[in-house]
Design a protein around this motif. Structure first.
Motif, PDB file in Angstrom:
ATOM      1  N   GLU A 149     -22.126  62.420 -11.202  1.00 56.02           N
ATOM      2  CA  GLU A 149     -21.994  62.581  -9.751  1.00 56.02           C
ATOM      3  C   GLU A 149     -21.090  63.758  -9.401  1.00 56.02           C
ATOM      4  O   GLU A 149     -21.358  64.490  -8.452  1.00 56.02           O
ATOM      5  N   VAL A 150     -20.031  63.965 -10.175  1.00 59.72           N
ATOM      6  CA  VAL A 150     -19.176  65.130  -9.923  1.00 59.72           C
ATOM      7  C   VAL A 150     -19.929  66.418 -10.241  1.00 59.72           C
ATOM      8  O   VAL A 150     -19.840  67.415  -9.504  1.00 59.72           O
ATOM      9  N   SER A 151     -20.716  66.410 -11.314  1.00 63.67           N
ATOM     10  CA  SER A 151     -21.486  67.606 -11.673  1.00 63.67           C
ATOM     11  C   SER A 151     -22.518  67.936 -10.603  1.00 63.67           C
ATOM     12  O   SER A 151     -22.827  69.105 -10.359  1.00 63.67           O
ATOM     13  N   ARG A 152     -23.069  66.925  -9.941  1.00 62.03           N
ATOM     14  CA  ARG A 152     -24.099  67.142  -8.931  1.00 62.03           C
ATOM     15  C   ARG A 152     -23.526  67.574  -7.595  1.00 62.03           C
ATOM     16  O   ARG A 152     -24.144  68.348  -6.860  1.00 62.03           O
ATOM     17  N   HIS A 153     -22.356  67.068  -7.253  1.00 65.04           N
ATOM     18  CA  HIS A 153     -21.797  67.335  -5.927  1.00 65.04           C
ATOM     19  C   HIS A 153     -20.681  68.382  -5.934  1.00 65.04           C
ATOM     20  O   HIS A 153     -20.448  69.028  -4.913  1.00 65.04           O
ATOM     21  N   SER A 206     -17.195  60.499  -4.776  1.00 66.44           N
ATOM     22  CA  SER A 206     -16.620  59.173  -4.528  1.00 66.44           C
ATOM     23  C   SER A 206     -17.416  58.411  -3.473  1.00 66.44           C
ATOM     24  O   SER A 206     -17.554  57.184  -3.556  1.00 66.44           O
ATOM     25  N   ARG A 207     -17.952  59.134  -2.480  1.00 64.70           N
ATOM     26  CA  ARG A 207     -18.763  58.463  -1.453  1.00 64.70           C
ATOM     27  C   ARG A 207     -20.040  57.881  -2.058  1.00 64.70           C
ATOM     28  O   ARG A 207     -20.456  56.777  -1.706  1.00 64.70           O
ATOM     29  N   VAL A 208     -20.650  58.625  -2.966  1.00 60.01           N
ATOM     30  CA  VAL A 208     -21.861  58.135  -3.616  1.00 60.01           C
ATOM     31  C   VAL A 208     -21.540  56.939  -4.506  1.00 60.01           C
ATOM     32  O   VAL A 208     -22.293  55.963  -4.557  1.00 60.01           O
ATOM     33  N   LEU A 209     -20.423  57.021  -5.204  1.00 55.23           N
ATOM     34  CA  LEU A 209     -20.054  55.978  -6.160  1.00 55.23           C
ATOM     35  C   LEU A 209     -19.414  54.764  -5.494  1.00 55.23           C
ATOM     36  O   LEU A 209     -19.319  53.697  -6.103  1.00 55.23           O
ATOM     37  N   GLY A 210     -18.956  54.933  -4.249  1.00 54.16           N
ATOM     38  CA  GLY A 210     -18.339  53.820  -3.528  1.00 54.16           C
ATOM     39  C   GLY A 210     -16.944  53.482  -3.993  1.00 54.16           C
ATOM     40  O   GLY A 210     -16.521  52.319  -3.922  1.00 54.16           O
ATOM     41  N   VAL A 211     -16.199  54.488  -4.465  1.00 54.31           N
ATOM     42  CA  VAL A 211     -14.820  54.282  -4.911  1.00 54.31           C
ATOM     43  C   VAL A 211     -13.934  55.366  -4.322  1.00 54.31           C
ATOM     44  O   VAL A 211     -14.416  56.328  -3.717  1.00 54.31           O
ATOM     45  N   ASP A 212     -12.639  55.222  -4.504  1.00 54.66           N
ATOM     46  CA  ASP A 212     -11.700  56.233  -4.034  1.00 54.66           C
ATOM     47  C   ASP A 212     -11.789  57.478  -4.902  1.00 54.66           C
ATOM     48  O   ASP A 212     -12.076  57.401  -6.103  1.00 54.66           O
ATOM     49  N   HIS A 213     -11.509  58.650  -4.305  1.00 53.15           N
ATOM     50  CA  HIS A 213     -11.629  59.896  -5.072  1.00 53.15           C
ATOM     51  C   HIS A 213     -10.639  59.974  -6.220  1.00 53.15           C
ATOM     52  O   HIS A 213     -10.890  60.638  -7.233  1.00 53.15           O
ATOM     53  N   THR A 214      -9.498  59.282  -6.082  1.00 51.68           N
ATOM     54  CA  THR A 214      -8.528  59.295  -7.188  1.00 51.68           C
ATOM     55  C   THR A 214      -9.088  58.558  -8.402  1.00 51.68           C
ATOM     56  O   THR A 214      -8.797  58.914  -9.546  1.00 51.68           O
ATOM     57  N   THR A 215      -9.892  57.537  -8.154  1.00 51.27           N
ATOM     58  CA  THR A 215     -10.531  56.817  -9.259  1.00 51.27           C
ATOM     59  C   THR A 215     -11.506  57.731  -9.994  1.00 51.27           C
ATOM     60  O   THR A 215     -11.576  57.724 -11.234  1.00 51.27           O
ATOM     61  N   VAL A 216     -12.248  58.531  -9.231  1.00 51.34           N
ATOM     62  CA  VAL A 216     -13.176  59.477  -9.852  1.00 51.34           C
ATOM     63  C   VAL A 216     -12.401  60.466 -10.716  1.00 51.34           C
ATOM     64  O   VAL A 216     -12.790  60.751 -11.857  1.00 51.34           O
ATOM     65  N   GLY A 217     -11.303  60.981 -10.168  1.00 50.39           N
ATOM     66  CA  GLY A 217     -10.496  61.939 -10.928  1.00 50.39           C
ATOM     67  C   GLY A 217      -9.969  61.342 -12.221  1.00 50.39           C
ATOM     68  O   GLY A 217      -9.971  62.009 -13.267  1.00 50.39           O
ATOM     69  N   ARG A 218      -9.509  60.097 -12.185  1.00 45.11           N
ATOM     70  CA  ARG A 218      -8.983  59.450 -13.387  1.00 45.11           C
ATOM     71  C   ARG A 218     -10.081  59.271 -14.433  1.00 45.11           C
ATOM     72  O   ARG A 218      -9.852  59.474 -15.631  1.00 45.11           O
ATOM     73  N   ARG A 219     -11.274  58.897 -13.982  1.00 40.12           N
ATOM     74  CA  ARG A 219     -12.375  58.707 -14.930  1.00 40.12           C
ATOM     75  C   ARG A 219     -12.741  60.031 -15.612  1.00 40.12           C
ATOM     76  O   ARG A 219     -13.025  60.058 -16.814  1.00 40.12           O
ATOM     77  N   ILE A 220     -12.751  61.107 -14.863  1.00 40.10           N
ATOM     78  CA  ILE A 220     -13.096  62.401 -15.450  1.00 40.10           C
ATOM     79  C   ILE A 220     -12.022  62.827 -16.448  1.00 40.10           C
ATOM     80  O   ILE A 220     -12.319  63.315 -17.548  1.00 40.10           O
ATOM     81  N   THR A 221     -10.757  62.635 -16.081  1.00 40.35           N
ATOM     82  CA  THR A 221      -9.659  62.985 -16.989  1.00 40.35           C
ATOM     83  C   THR A 221      -9.747  62.176 -18.278  1.00 40.35           C
ATOM     84  O   THR A 221      -9.564  62.706 -19.387  1.00 40.35           O
ATOM     85  N   SER A 222     -10.071  60.897 -18.146  1.00 36.59           N
ATOM     86  CA  SER A 222     -10.210  60.032 -19.326  1.00 36.59           C
ATOM     87  C   SER A 222     -11.363  60.508 -20.211  1.00 36.59           C
ATOM     88  O   SER A 222     -11.237  60.539 -21.448  1.00 36.59           O
ATOM     89  N   LEU A 223     -12.456  60.893 -19.590  1.00 36.16           N
ATOM     90  CA  LEU A 223     -13.609  61.370 -20.356  1.00 36.16           C
ATOM     91  C   LEU A 223     -13.279  62.680 -21.064  1.00 36.16           C
ATOM     92  O   LEU A 223     -13.665  62.886 -22.229  1.00 36.16           O
ATOM     93  N   GLU A 224     -12.555  63.564 -20.392  1.00 31.87           N
ATOM     94  CA  GLU A 224     -12.187  64.842 -21.010  1.00 31.87           C
ATOM     95  C   GLU A 224     -11.246  64.626 -22.197  1.00 31.87           C
ATOM     96  O   GLU A 224     -11.356  65.322 -23.217  1.00 31.87           O
TER      97      GLU A 224
END
Length: 301
Positions: free
Chosen positions: A12-16, A23-41
């Protein structure tokens, strides 16, 4: 560690390109998205995105991961589809991208067929005639005037059509005589806004070697059609728009007829999905039934 859920956030981050949009597409807070990406990296051992003021851009490692992530996503969707879809009826949503003319005049009137067969399937139709319409993964099935890049795309020729010149009888009665293409210099031409037209197959007026620019320009084909119908001038229109309209007359048919092609494109990882197959089948059926669209030969794919 890698997980399908982490990959969902990554896609979703790669697409948007922005955390807030993802975060709007995923239905979560943007900080949660950021944490998930950092964890994946951290799990991958390198950055997947470059953080820039204009948005998050994929690194080379991120671009390599996209194809694999989309394959995982489509496999999960197909599995869910197989378990939850009743026989003969599809659920969920499908997004179709198409040029203005095809989307509005050809596809939209036929979507009742898809709705009749699959009443629980939500359909999103996005119309635009732009060169970069297929540059981002924002669709499940797309129709394009340009042959799509084979990278991550499955494509085939859908149909051919002709652009011809059309005007209203009232315009022709009041306008100068029109016997050849040279006479068009004395007429009002209707076409796209030149500065916004980046689709090479539609730069047809350049080949006509006419002086100046069209006197009326608008950035969508519905505007061209309405302007011609109301006597504003002469418009190049697809024959599937001009021919059925009894308020328009085809002019100079022996001197001006430009053939153009439509192509379909589907992300390779989505081609197995039942709803994508249903749209592809609908497109083939529409072309087969439309007298103004020419289906490709078997070896012309």
């Amino acid at each position: 560690m890698f997980s399908a859920d982490h990959l969902r956030f990554f896609l979703e981050v790669s697409r948007h390109g922005r955390l807030n949009d993802a975060s709007r597409v995923l239905g979560v807070d943007h900080t949660t998205v950021g944490r998930r990406i950092t964890s994946l990296e951290k799990a991958a051992g390198h950055r997947l995105f470059d953080r820039t003021p204009s948005g998050w851009r994929l690194t080379e490692a991120g671009r390599r991961l996209v194809g694999y992530a989309e394959t995982v996503e489509s496999t999960l969707i197909a599995a869910f589809e197989d378990q939850t879809t009743s026989v003969g009826s599809l659920t969920g949503s499908v997004r179709i991208a198409a040029p203005d003319g095809f989307g509005a005049f050809v596809l939209t009137p036929q979507l009742t067929r898809l709705r009749r067969d699959h009443p629980r399937l939500d359909v999103e139709l996005v119309t635009a005639t732009e060169h970069d319409a297929l540059s981002t993964r924002g669709f499940d099935v797309a129709v394009s005037l340009e042959r799509p890049s084979p990278r991550f795309m499955s494509s085939r020729k859908l149909a051919s059509y002709e652009l011809k010149l059309y005007a209203s009888p009232s315009y022709l009665r009041a306008a100068p005589a029109l016997e050849s293409l040279d006479d068009l210099r004395r007429h009002v031409l209707i076409w796209y806004v030149d500065a916004l037209l980046d689709v090479v197959p539609l730069r047809i007026l350049d080949a006509m070697h006419l002086d100046g620019r069209p006197q009326f320009q608008t950035n969508n084909i519905t505007g061209h059609w309405l302007a011609a119908r109301h006597g504003l001038g002469i418009a190049p229109l697809p024959n599937y728009i001009g021919e059925p309209d009894d308020q328009l007359v085809c002019v100079l048919p022996d001197e001006f007829a430009v053939r153009r092609d439509y192509w379909t494109a589907m992300p390779r990882d989505l081609t197995r999905l039942a709803r994508v197959k249903a749209v592809d089948d609908l497109l083939r059926s529409i072309v087969a039934d439309d007298v103004h669209l020419l289906a490709p030969d078997a070896d012309d794919q």
